[in-house]
Motif scaffolding. Structure first.
Motif, PDB file in Angstrom:
ATOM      1  N   ILE A  24       0.841  -1.199   0.000  1.00  0.00           N
ATOM      2  CA  ILE A  24       0.000   0.000   0.000  1.00  0.00           C
ATOM      3  C   ILE A  24       0.875   1.247   0.000  1.00  0.00           C
ATOM      4  N   GLU A  25       1.873   1.269   0.869  1.00  0.00           N
ATOM      5  CA  GLU A  25       2.730   2.451   0.964  1.00  0.00           C
ATOM      6  C   GLU A  25       3.531   2.657  -0.322  1.00  0.00           C
ATOM      7  N   GLN A  26       3.971   1.590  -0.948  1.00  0.00           N
ATOM      8  CA  GLN A  26       4.701   1.736  -2.207  1.00  0.00           C
ATOM      9  C   GLN A  26       3.803   2.323  -3.288  1.00  0.00           C
ATOM     10  N   LEU A  27       2.551   1.922  -3.310  1.00  0.00           N
ATOM     11  CA  LEU A  27       1.638   2.481  -4.304  1.00  0.00           C
ATOM     12  C   LEU A  27       1.384   3.962  -4.021  1.00  0.00           C
ATOM     13  N   VAL A  28       1.253   4.328  -2.768  1.00  0.00           N
ATOM     14  CA  VAL A  28       1.116   5.745  -2.405  1.00  0.00           C
ATOM     15  C   VAL A  28       2.346   6.520  -2.886  1.00  0.00           C
ATOM     16  N   ASP A  29       3.538   5.956  -2.691  1.00  0.00           N
ATOM     17  CA  ASP A  29       4.764   6.608  -3.151  1.00  0.00           C
ATOM     18  C   ASP A  29       4.761   6.815  -4.662  1.00  0.00           C
ATOM     19  N   ILE A  30       4.290   5.814  -5.390  1.00  0.00           N
ATOM     20  CA  ILE A  30       4.234   5.913  -6.852  1.00  0.00           C
ATOM     21  C   ILE A  30       3.262   7.011  -7.276  1.00  0.00           C
ATOM     22  N   ILE A  31       2.102   7.076  -6.616  1.00  0.00           N
ATOM     23  CA  ILE A  31       1.119   8.122  -6.941  1.00  0.00           C
ATOM     24  C   ILE A  31       1.726   9.500  -6.725  1.00  0.00           C
ATOM     25  N   SER A  46      13.381   7.320  -3.385  1.00  0.00           N
ATOM     26  CA  SER A  46      14.365   6.803  -2.427  1.00  0.00           C
ATOM     27  C   SER A  46      14.945   7.890  -1.523  1.00  0.00           C
ATOM     28  N   GLN A  47      15.145   9.083  -2.057  1.00  0.00           N
ATOM     29  CA  GLN A  47      15.777  10.134  -1.255  1.00  0.00           C
ATOM     30  C   GLN A  47      14.794  10.938  -0.413  1.00  0.00           C
ATOM     31  N   VAL A  48      13.560  11.050  -0.871  1.00  0.00           N
ATOM     32  CA  VAL A  48      12.592  11.881  -0.153  1.00  0.00           C
ATOM     33  C   VAL A  48      11.524  11.028   0.535  1.00  0.00           C
ATOM     34  N   LEU A  49      10.835  10.218  -0.233  1.00  0.00           N
ATOM     35  CA  LEU A  49       9.720   9.476   0.346  1.00  0.00           C
ATOM     36  C   LEU A  49      10.160   8.334   1.261  1.00  0.00           C
ATOM     37  N   THR A  54       9.946  11.189   6.527  1.00  0.00           N
ATOM     38  CA  THR A  54       8.724  11.210   5.732  1.00  0.00           C
ATOM     39  C   THR A  54       7.843  10.049   6.174  1.00  0.00           C
ATOM     40  N   ASN A  55       6.856  10.356   7.000  1.00  0.00           N
ATOM     41  CA  ASN A  55       6.004   9.284   7.511  1.00  0.00           C
ATOM     42  C   ASN A  55       4.769   9.088   6.635  1.00  0.00           C
ATOM     43  N   PHE A  56       4.031   8.044   6.927  1.00  0.00           N
ATOM     44  CA  PHE A  56       2.864   7.708   6.112  1.00  0.00           C
ATOM     45  C   PHE A  56       1.773   8.770   6.234  1.00  0.00           C
ATOM     46  N   GLY A  57       1.653   9.377   7.397  1.00  0.00           N
ATOM     47  CA  GLY A  57       0.662  10.442   7.562  1.00  0.00           C
ATOM     48  C   GLY A  57       0.907  11.593   6.604  1.00  0.00           C
ATOM     49  N   LEU A  58       2.168  11.989   6.456  1.00  0.00           N
ATOM     50  CA  LEU A  58       2.511  13.053   5.512  1.00  0.00           C
ATOM     51  C   LEU A  58       2.167  12.619   4.088  1.00  0.00           C
ATOM     52  N   LYS A  59       2.470  11.388   3.752  1.00  0.00           N
ATOM     53  CA  LYS A  59       2.159  10.897   2.406  1.00  0.00           C
ATOM     54  C   LYS A  59       0.654  10.937   2.149  1.00  0.00           C
ATOM     55  N   CYS A  60      -0.142  10.590   3.149  1.00  0.00           N
ATOM     56  CA  CYS A  60      -1.601  10.656   3.001  1.00  0.00           C
ATOM     57  C   CYS A  60      -2.064  12.093   2.796  1.00  0.00           C
ATOM     58  N   ARG A  61      -1.458  13.033   3.515  1.00  0.00           N
ATOM     59  CA  ARG A  61      -1.805  14.454   3.340  1.00  0.00           C
ATOM     60  C   ARG A  61      -1.471  14.909   1.919  1.00  0.00           C
ATOM     61  N   ILE A  62      -0.350  14.444   1.382  1.00  0.00           N
ATOM     62  CA  ILE A  62       0.004  14.794   0.008  1.00  0.00           C
ATOM     63  C   ILE A  62      -1.040  14.238  -0.956  1.00  0.00           C
ATOM     64  N   ILE A  63      -1.455  12.987  -0.752  1.00  0.00           N
ATOM     65  CA  ILE A  63      -2.498  12.390  -1.600  1.00  0.00           C
ATOM     66  C   ILE A  63      -3.786  13.210  -1.493  1.00  0.00           C
ATOM     67  N   GLU A  64      -4.161  13.600  -0.281  1.00  0.00           N
ATOM     68  CA  GLU A  64      -5.360  14.417  -0.084  1.00  0.00           C
ATOM     69  C   GLU A  64      -5.288  15.713  -0.885  1.00  0.00           C
TER      70      GLU A  64
END
Length: 184
Positions: A24-31, A46-49, A54-64
């Motif tokens: 799931i997290e890898q797919l979020v990273d790809i998006i 690899s360098q940022v995500l 860089t936690n999963f909560g931040l990644k979810c906020r980016i998706i939002e």
């Protein structure tokens, strides 16, 4: 706790949940990479995500903020992360009966790692995770497809060994959508 489970069974649940959450997290990273670059930028991923900060909560906020994602689906992603963290950070079964208040002497009691003394029902958490993960993967794929017509992943990838297939696709270069088999 629903059904009695052994520490070995809970460990099996733990492994399954962590492995599925990685997909799931890898797919979020790809998006996220597709949003900012239009392709899977491995340096960015690899360098940022993948950076520790860089936690999963931040990644979810980016998706939002960068997609038209359904608010409930985002809440489900946060819940998946919470369940993953419970399994990843909980101690193995604590044995005992807490002074005779928890049942039979030697009964396995599983506690919430964030609230000492609060028992957890890992069977129900596993069931909840499985249902939400089964819904999240195809939904995230649809978000990715909305970012780009040529997508380097498919539902088939998530039903098989995601990381191995993703690695193979990356080694070959960016495949066209016609190269990727889609099975529902």
């Amino acid at each position: 706790m629903g059904e009695d489970r052994t520490d070995k069974e809970i460990s099996k649940f733990r492994s399954e949940i962590i492995e599925r959450f990685i997909s799931i997290e890898q797919l979020v990273d790809i998006i996220i990479s597709y949003h900012y670059f239009g392709y899977l930028n491995l340096d960015f991923v690899s360098q940022v995500l993948y950076d520790d900060s860089t936690n999963f909560g931040l990644k979810c906020r980016i998706i939002e903020k960068t997609t038209n994602a359904d608010k409930q689906k985002i809440k489900d992603l946060y819940r998946l992360n919470k369940i993953r963290n419970i399994f990843a950070h909980s101690n193995h079964a604590m044995l005992g009966n807490g002074g005779g208040k928890e049942g039979n002497e030697g009964e396995e009691i599983f506690y919430n790692p964030r609230s000492i003394g609060e028992k957890m029902d890992f069977v129900k958490l596993h069931e909840e995770f499985t249902k939400k993960a089964n819904d999240a993967l195809p939904y995230l794929l649809e978000l990715l497809k909305s970012k780009e017509n040529e997508v380097p992943v498919s539902l088939r990838v998530f039903k098989d060994d995601f990381r191995k297939q993703l690695f193979e696709m990356i080694k070959r270069g960016r495949p066209q959508i016609s190269e990727v088999e889609t099975k529902e």
